[in-house]
Design an enzyme around this catalytic site. Structure first.
Site, short mmCIF file in Angstrom:
data_model
loop_
_atom_site.label_atom_id
_atom_site.label_comp_id
_atom_site.label_asym_id
_atom_site.label_seq_id
_atom_site.Cartn_x
_atom_site.Cartn_y
_atom_site.Cartn_z
N HIS A 157 0.85 -1.20 0.00
CA HIS A 157 0.00 0.00 0.00
C HIS A 157 0.88 1.24 0.00
O HIS A 157 1.63 1.48 0.94
CB HIS A 157 -0.89 0.02 1.24
CG HIS A 157 -2.04 -0.94 1.15
ND1 HIS A 157 -3.34 -0.60 1.43
CD2 HIS A 157 -2.09 -2.23 0.79
CE1 HIS A 157 -4.12 -1.62 1.25
NE2 HIS A 157 -3.39 -2.64 0.87
N TYR A 167 -8.92 5.82 7.47
CA TYR A 167 -9.05 6.17 8.89
C TYR A 167 -9.99 7.36 8.96
O TYR A 167 -9.67 8.43 8.42
CB TYR A 167 -7.69 6.57 9.48
CG TYR A 167 -6.70 5.42 9.61
CD1 TYR A 167 -5.93 5.00 8.53
CD2 TYR A 167 -6.52 4.78 10.83
CE1 TYR A 167 -5.01 3.97 8.67
CE2 TYR A 167 -5.60 3.74 10.97
CZ TYR A 167 -4.85 3.34 9.88
OH TYR A 167 -3.95 2.31 10.02
N PRO A 203 -4.47 0.34 18.64
CA PRO A 203 -4.19 -0.12 17.27
C PRO A 203 -4.22 0.96 16.19
O PRO A 203 -3.89 0.70 15.04
CB PRO A 203 -5.27 -1.18 17.02
CG PRO A 203 -6.33 -0.91 18.02
CD PRO A 203 -5.71 -0.24 19.19
N LYS A 215 0.86 -0.26 15.05
CA LYS A 215 2.25 -0.39 15.49
C LYS A 215 2.54 -1.62 16.36
O LYS A 215 3.71 -1.98 16.54
CB LYS A 215 2.67 0.86 16.27
CG LYS A 215 2.82 2.08 15.40
CD LYS A 215 4.13 2.05 14.64
CE LYS A 215 4.16 2.96 13.45
NZ LYS A 215 3.94 2.32 12.16
N TYR A 271 4.14 6.35 10.19
CA TYR A 271 3.24 5.26 9.79
C TYR A 271 4.01 4.13 9.09
O TYR A 271 3.77 2.95 9.37
CB TYR A 271 2.13 5.80 8.88
CG TYR A 271 1.02 4.79 8.67
CD1 TYR A 271 -0.02 4.68 9.59
CD2 TYR A 271 1.01 3.94 7.56
CE1 TYR A 271 -1.03 3.74 9.42
CE2 TYR A 271 0.01 3.00 7.39
CZ TYR A 271 -1.01 2.91 8.32
OH TYR A 271 -2.00 1.97 8.15
P1 RFL Z 1 1.02 -11.88 21.70
O1 RFL Z 1 0.57 -11.93 20.27
O2 RFL Z 1 0.02 -11.47 22.73
O3 RFL Z 1 1.60 -13.31 22.05
C1 RFL Z 1 1.88 -13.70 23.38
C2 RFL Z 1 1.78 -15.21 23.48
O4 RFL Z 1 2.11 -15.60 24.81
C3 RFL Z 1 1.19 -16.59 25.24
N1 RFL Z 1 1.16 -16.55 26.72
C4 RFL Z 1 1.80 -17.45 27.49
N2 RFL Z 1 2.53 -18.50 27.18
C5 RFL Z 1 3.06 -19.22 28.23
N3 RFL Z 1 2.84 -18.91 29.53
C6 RFL Z 1 2.10 -17.84 29.86
N4 RFL Z 1 1.89 -17.53 31.15
C7 RFL Z 1 1.54 -17.07 28.83
N5 RFL Z 1 0.75 -15.95 28.81
C8 RFL Z 1 0.56 -15.65 27.51
C9 RFL Z 1 -0.13 -16.19 24.57
O5 RFL Z 1 -0.99 -17.29 24.47
C10 RFL Z 1 0.37 -15.71 23.22
O6 RFL Z 1 0.40 -16.74 22.27
O7 RFL Z 1 2.28 -10.93 21.90
P2 RFL Z 1 3.50 -10.57 20.88
O8 RFL Z 1 4.12 -11.82 20.32
O9 RFL Z 1 4.33 -9.61 21.61
O10 RFL Z 1 2.80 -9.86 19.63
C11 RFL Z 1 2.16 -8.63 19.77
C12 RFL Z 1 1.04 -8.50 18.73
O11 RFL Z 1 0.22 -9.65 18.78
C13 RFL Z 1 0.18 -7.24 18.97
O12 RFL Z 1 1.01 -6.15 19.30
C14 RFL Z 1 -0.64 -6.86 17.72
O13 RFL Z 1 -1.62 -7.82 17.42
C15 RFL Z 1 -1.31 -5.50 17.90
N6 RFL Z 1 -2.16 -5.10 16.79
C16 RFL Z 1 -1.64 -4.55 15.63
N7 RFL Z 1 -0.31 -4.45 15.47
C17 RFL Z 1 0.22 -3.96 14.30
O14 RFL Z 1 1.46 -3.88 14.19
N8 RFL Z 1 -0.56 -3.59 13.22
C18 RFL Z 1 -1.92 -3.67 13.30
O15 RFL Z 1 -2.58 -3.40 12.30
C19 RFL Z 1 -2.51 -4.13 14.54
N9 RFL Z 1 -3.84 -4.25 14.67
C20 RFL Z 1 -3.55 -5.25 16.89
C21 RFL Z 1 -4.37 -4.79 15.81
C22 RFL Z 1 -4.13 -5.84 18.01
C23 RFL Z 1 -5.49 -5.95 18.10
N10 RFL Z 1 -6.02 -6.59 19.28
C24 RFL Z 1 -7.07 -7.50 19.28
C25 RFL Z 1 -5.27 -6.54 20.52
C26 RFL Z 1 -5.73 -4.91 15.87
C27 RFL Z 1 -6.30 -5.46 17.02
C28 RFL Z 1 -7.80 -5.51 17.05
C1 PHB Z 2 -6.24 -4.24 10.61
O1 PHB Z 2 -6.36 -4.46 9.40
O2 PHB Z 2 -6.59 -5.08 11.46
C2 PHB Z 2 -5.73 -2.92 11.07
C3 PHB Z 2 -5.21 -2.04 10.12
C4 PHB Z 2 -4.72 -0.81 10.54
C5 PHB Z 2 -4.77 -0.47 11.88
C6 PHB Z 2 -5.26 -1.36 12.82
C7 PHB Z 2 -5.76 -2.60 12.41
O3 PHB Z 2 -4.31 0.74 12.27
#
Ligand code: RFL
Ligand code: PHB
Length: 389
Positions: A72, A200, A292, A296, A384
């Site tokens: 993108h 956005y 989110p 990041k 970004y």
């Molecule tokens: P995770 O993905 O939470 O993984 C942690 C893992 O640890 C396990 N765990 C344990 N294992 C053993 N013993 C324990 N006591 C444990 N406790 C937990 C869990 O089961 C899990 O598997 O952390 P990690 O690896 O640091 O990754 C971080 C990312 O997942 C997170 O920052 C992103 O998903 C955030 N996020 C976004 N990030 C972006 O860069 N771009 C995006 O577009 C974006 N969109 C989002 C998002 C997060 C969202 N939600 C639901 C929080 C959109 C959403 C809606």
């Molecule tokens: C997504 O596609 O899940 C998404 C994209 C951009 C954002 C957050 C989430 O800033």
């Protein structure tokens, strides 16, 4: 059992670190609380920075990403149903790639399994111990049996609710937090995305985001009040509200359909300092959370892995602690810039319950400035697409 590095948590950061260490011949074991199906089924992030792509290439998991990811060059911003474009490519000479975190996690699991890496799923009661001594170890239960792994170092990659951060003494750790008075209601639907670009939207009713996974899979979010019940949001109600908030042309052409996933996430900014204590190193969401809005979270988890992987490599090459001592400082300096950007995007695009008419005018002029000033656009675009490591 004995290994060099125990990695607690098999989310994207733990898996990526495991893979990079294995490539360098550094022995490691991943302990993950959940099953593989659970971890690879979670719908989360969608936008990858170039630095993240380079790290995934280094880990040997870029084949599918290169085929199926979408580059993108632009994003759209919208204000009072009027959209305008931020040309990331022109402003920074970089782009972002849309490729779901779900797919990144699957790719990492597959390569680790293929290359005989060691992931222990369904590990219960994982506990890092004696990390401030020369003989750290991690205990856990597997199928009801107590196990112990002796190691040199522990990487806490276990997300915000994990155990790792909690073993750092309260006298050492300091946390910084902002909770936002709203959440995001997100849906996934098997419909073509409304636009080729992410949108956005700032609207009087609240923020909305139009995103995607591929040509026939759309991801949409709307800002909702805290404690909103998911059952209150039928698909029809969601689509009606989304249409109100998107730019008029998008609202008129959007194709709606049944949602295949629907969830609400609260928004917060959180950082703990330091990100390491003796032989324990926190990575990704275990150490920091961003709302989110700036996309990041996953990208920051990957930049932490970059700093920790380099430090661990040096540690095993030279057997001195110097590089490991610098990990927290190096990672935090990038983390805080992403915390600032995500806070700014959130503050600029959401409606706050207590927003005064003064706050409203400031928000209006911030977005008008973005539409008309290349300098302002450049600041957004540079952040970004991701600041350099
Ligand atoms: P995770 O993905 O939470 O993984 C942690 C893992 O640890 C396990 N765990 C344990 N294992 C053993 N013993 C324990 N006591 C444990 N406790 C937990 C869990 O089961 C899990 O598997 O952390 P990690 O690896 O640091 O990754 C971080 C990312 O997942 C997170 O920052 C992103 O998903 C955030 N996020 C976004 N990030 C972006 O860069 N771009 C995006 O577009 C974006 N969109 C989002 C998002 C997060 C969202 N939600 C639901 C929080 C959109 C959403 C809606
Ligand atoms: C997504 O596609 O899940 C998404 C994209 C951009 C954002 C957050 C989430 O800033």
């Amino acid at each position: 059992m004995r290994t060099n590095v125990v990695i607690i948590g098999g989310g994207p950061s733990g898996l990526l670190l495991s893979r990079l260490l294995s490539i360098d011949g550094i022995d490691n074991i991943v302990l993950e609380k959940q099953s593989e199906e659970h971890v690879t089924g979670r719908i989360r992030a969608g936008v990858l920075e170039n630095g993240t792509i380079q790290m995934l290439k280094k880990a040997g998991v870029s084949d599918r990403l290169e085929k199926e990811g979408f580059d993108h060059d632009c994003i759209q911003l919208s204000f009072k149903n009027h959209g305008f474009r931020i040309n990331l490519k022109e402003l920074t000479n970089k782009h972002v790639t849309v490729y779901g975190q779900t797919e990144v996690t699957k790719d990492l699991y597959n390569i680790i399994k293929k290359e005989n890496g060691n992931i222990i799923n369904n590990a219960e009661d994982v506990l890092p111990q004696a990390v401030d001594t020369d003989a750290p170890f991690v205990t856990f239960k597997k199928d009801g049996v107590e196990k112990k792994i002796k190691c040199d170092l522990v990487a806490g990659c276990d997300g915000f609710h994990g155990i790792s951060r909690t073993v750092i003494p309260k006298s050492i750790i300091k946390s910084f937090e902002r909770k936002y008075p709203f959440g995001w209601l997100g849906i996934l639907s098997e419909t073509p995305p409304v636009s080729e670009e992410l949108i956005y939207a700032n609207h009087g009713n609240g923020f909305a985001l139009a995103s995607m996974r591929n040509e026939n899979l759309s991801r949409y979010y709307i800002q909702t009040p805290l404690n909103e019940k998911i059952e209150a949001w039928t698909d029809q109600k969601f689509w009606d509200e989304l249409k109100k908030r998107l730019p008029t042309e998008a609202a008129e052409t959007i194709i709606t359909g049944r949602s295949i996933e629907k969830s609400i996430a609260p928004l917060r900014s959180f950082v703990c300092e330091p990100m390491s204590w003796e032989k324990l190193f926190l990575v990704g969401d275990a150490a920091h959370i961003v709302p989110p809005t700036g996309a990041k979270g996953l990208n920051l988890a990957v930049s932490d892995v970059y700093y920790l992987h380099n430090a661990l490599k040096k540690y095993y090459q030279s057997h001195t602690n110097e590089s490991l001592k610098k990990y927290s400082y190096n990672a935090l300096s990038r983390v805080w810039k992403a915390i600032r950007f995500s806070w700014w995007m959130t503050t600029t695009f959401h409606k706050f319950p207590e927003q005064s008419s003064f706050d409203q005018r400031i928000q209006d002029s911030e977005i008008e400035y973005l539409e008309n000033s290349v300098a302002s656009q450049k600041v957004l675009a540079e952040n970004y697409v991701g600041l350099p490591y």
